[in-house]
Design an enzyme around this catalytic site. Sequence first.
Site, PDB file in Angstrom:
ATOM      1  N   GLU A 127       0.689  -1.200   0.002  1.00  0.00           N
ATOM      2  CA  GLU A 127      -0.088   0.066  -0.042  1.00  0.00           C
ATOM      3  C   GLU A 127       0.940   1.223   0.200  1.00  0.00           C
ATOM      4  OE1 GLU A 127      -2.907   0.542   3.200  1.00  0.00           O
ATOM      5  OE2 GLU A 127      -3.649   2.200   2.178  1.00  0.00           O
TER       6      GLU A 127
ATOM      7  N   ASP B 129      -0.637  -4.849   3.274  1.00  0.00           N
ATOM      8  CA  ASP B 129      -1.123  -3.702   3.603  1.00  0.00           C
ATOM      9  C   ASP B 129      -0.927  -3.667   5.070  1.00  0.00           C
ATOM     10  OD1 ASP B 129      -2.362  -1.632   4.733  1.00  0.00           O
ATOM     11  OD2 ASP B 129      -4.698  -2.126   3.852  1.00  0.00           O
TER      12      ASP B 129
ATOM     13  N   ILE C 121      -0.753  -1.507   7.687  1.00  0.00           N
ATOM     14  CA  ILE C 121      -1.917  -1.116   8.639  1.00  0.00           C
ATOM     15  C   ILE C 121      -3.083  -1.060   7.900  1.00  0.00           C
ATOM     16  CG2 ILE C 121      -2.712   0.290  10.575  1.00  0.00           C
ATOM     17  CD1 ILE C 121       0.099   1.240  10.904  1.00  0.00           C
ATOM     18  N   ASP C 122      -3.970  -2.199   7.896  1.00  0.00           N
ATOM     19  CA  ASP C 122      -5.305  -1.754   7.273  1.00  0.00           C
ATOM     20  C   ASP C 122      -6.163  -1.069   8.389  1.00  0.00           C
ATOM     21  OD1 ASP C 122      -7.398  -1.822   5.610  1.00  0.00           O
ATOM     22  OD2 ASP C 122      -8.070  -3.732   6.373  1.00  0.00           O
TER      23      ASP C 122
ATOM     24  N   THR D 209      -6.119   2.400   9.164  1.00  0.00           N
ATOM     25  CA  THR D 209      -5.096   3.473   9.694  1.00  0.00           C
ATOM     26  C   THR D 209      -5.705   4.473  10.450  1.00  0.00           C
ATOM     27  OG1 THR D 209      -3.674   3.039   7.622  1.00  0.00           O
ATOM     28  CG2 THR D 209      -3.416   5.186   8.787  1.00  0.00           C
TER      29      THR D 209
ATOM     30  N   ASP E 285      -6.286  -4.235   0.630  1.00  0.00           N
ATOM     31  CA  ASP E 285      -7.250  -4.316   1.618  1.00  0.00           C
ATOM     32  C   ASP E 285      -7.943  -5.810   1.274  1.00  0.00           C
ATOM     33  OD1 ASP E 285      -7.287  -1.648   2.254  1.00  0.00           O
ATOM     34  OD2 ASP E 285      -8.176  -1.172   0.383  1.00  0.00           O
TER      35      ASP E 285
HETATM   36  C1  IPD Z   1      -9.418   1.481   4.341  1.00  0.00           C
HETATM   37  C2  IPD Z   1     -10.059   0.409   5.371  1.00  0.00           C
HETATM   38  C3  IPD Z   1     -11.502   1.050   5.551  1.00  0.00           C
HETATM   39  C4  IPD Z   1     -12.191   0.843   4.212  1.00  0.00           C
HETATM   40  C5  IPD Z   1     -11.314   1.731   3.300  1.00  0.00           C
HETATM   41  C6  IPD Z   1      -9.849   1.332   3.244  1.00  0.00           C
HETATM   42  P1  IPD Z   1      -6.786   1.982   5.145  1.00  0.00           P
HETATM   43  O1  IPD Z   1      -8.074   1.070   4.370  1.00  0.00           O
HETATM   44  O2  IPD Z   1      -9.926  -0.734   4.987  1.00  0.00           O
HETATM   45  O3  IPD Z   1     -12.185   0.151   6.576  1.00  0.00           O
HETATM   46  O4  IPD Z   1     -13.457   1.242   4.198  1.00  0.00           O
HETATM   47  O5  IPD Z   1     -11.867   1.465   1.989  1.00  0.00           O
HETATM   48  O6  IPD Z   1      -9.135   2.286   2.286  1.00  0.00           O
HETATM   49  O7  IPD Z   1      -6.680   3.325   4.320  1.00  0.00           O
HETATM   50  O8  IPD Z   1      -6.890   1.648   6.510  1.00  0.00           O
HETATM   51  O9  IPD Z   1      -5.409   1.031   4.755  1.00  0.00           O
END
Ligand code: IPD
Length: 257
Positions: free
Chosen positions: A69, A85, A87-88, A90, A212
């Site tokens: 990412e 990813d 940190i999913d 963030t 994701d």
């Molecule tokens: C996000 C999270 C969030 C989702 C967003 C993603 P990130 O990833 O997974 O739940 O709704 O579409 O972009 O930006 O925290 O790595």
Amino acid sequence: MSELASLAELAESLARKAVEVQLERLGSRIRVGTKSTATDMVTEVDHEVERLIVDGILAARPDDGILGEEGADVAGTSGHRWIVDPIDGTTNYLYGHPGFAVSIACEREGEVVVGVVNDPLHGELYAATRGDGATRNGAPIRCSEETDIAKALVATGFGYDPERRREQGAVIARVLADIRDIRRMGAAAVDLCSVASGRVDAYFERGLNAWDLAAGELIASEAGAVIEAIEGGPARAGSVLAAPPALIEPLRALLVG
Ligand code: IPD
């Protein structure tokens, strides 16, 4: 050890190291920047964790490709590609809110064969190897057996683009009266693991990125869920619907309107 078992072992060991760094830095002063919009945040910890994972992959498997990412982009020559990813969730991470995770998947010839999602504040490591089922902390998991859409607890997420959020809000307004309830927990990879473990019945979202989706998709499907695009056909980052078999069509009908 089979090739898949050794890929799974590497993914899991890197996912454990990654959350050590997440937890060491949690709650400390962290430099934060933004990416696509003012709400799309990235921290120095995202970069540190991605670096650790990339270095770990390249040390063990120097010919593999990597997509991360935060910018990792290694072509590779082995037919394997890792999708990371760091940190999913963030936003959860920055607020110290449980439900962020590291997500690591490995593709072989374009097909994800191993996925690990490690959610440290819940102390839950989800893992799947293609054809071998899905686990949480080593114990097998299965998706819900719910068949009645009116009783379905449905997770979703919202992108960072304001226009997309308007559309996503309109979809929620349309479906909310016809299901049990909605959950917005803040990390797509964890949402897919929640489908895998029956903690929610279903999940949908538009506008994800490959990192994701990759690990969580395998974990949910190995746990018995069906994962498709919202409008039908194979799931893609742009459009994901994950549910037990009996809920896919009723939920699609609501979402597509
Ligand atoms: C996000 C999270 C969030 C989702 C967003 C993603 P990130 O990833 O997974 O739940 O709704 O579409 O972009 O930006 O925290 O790595």
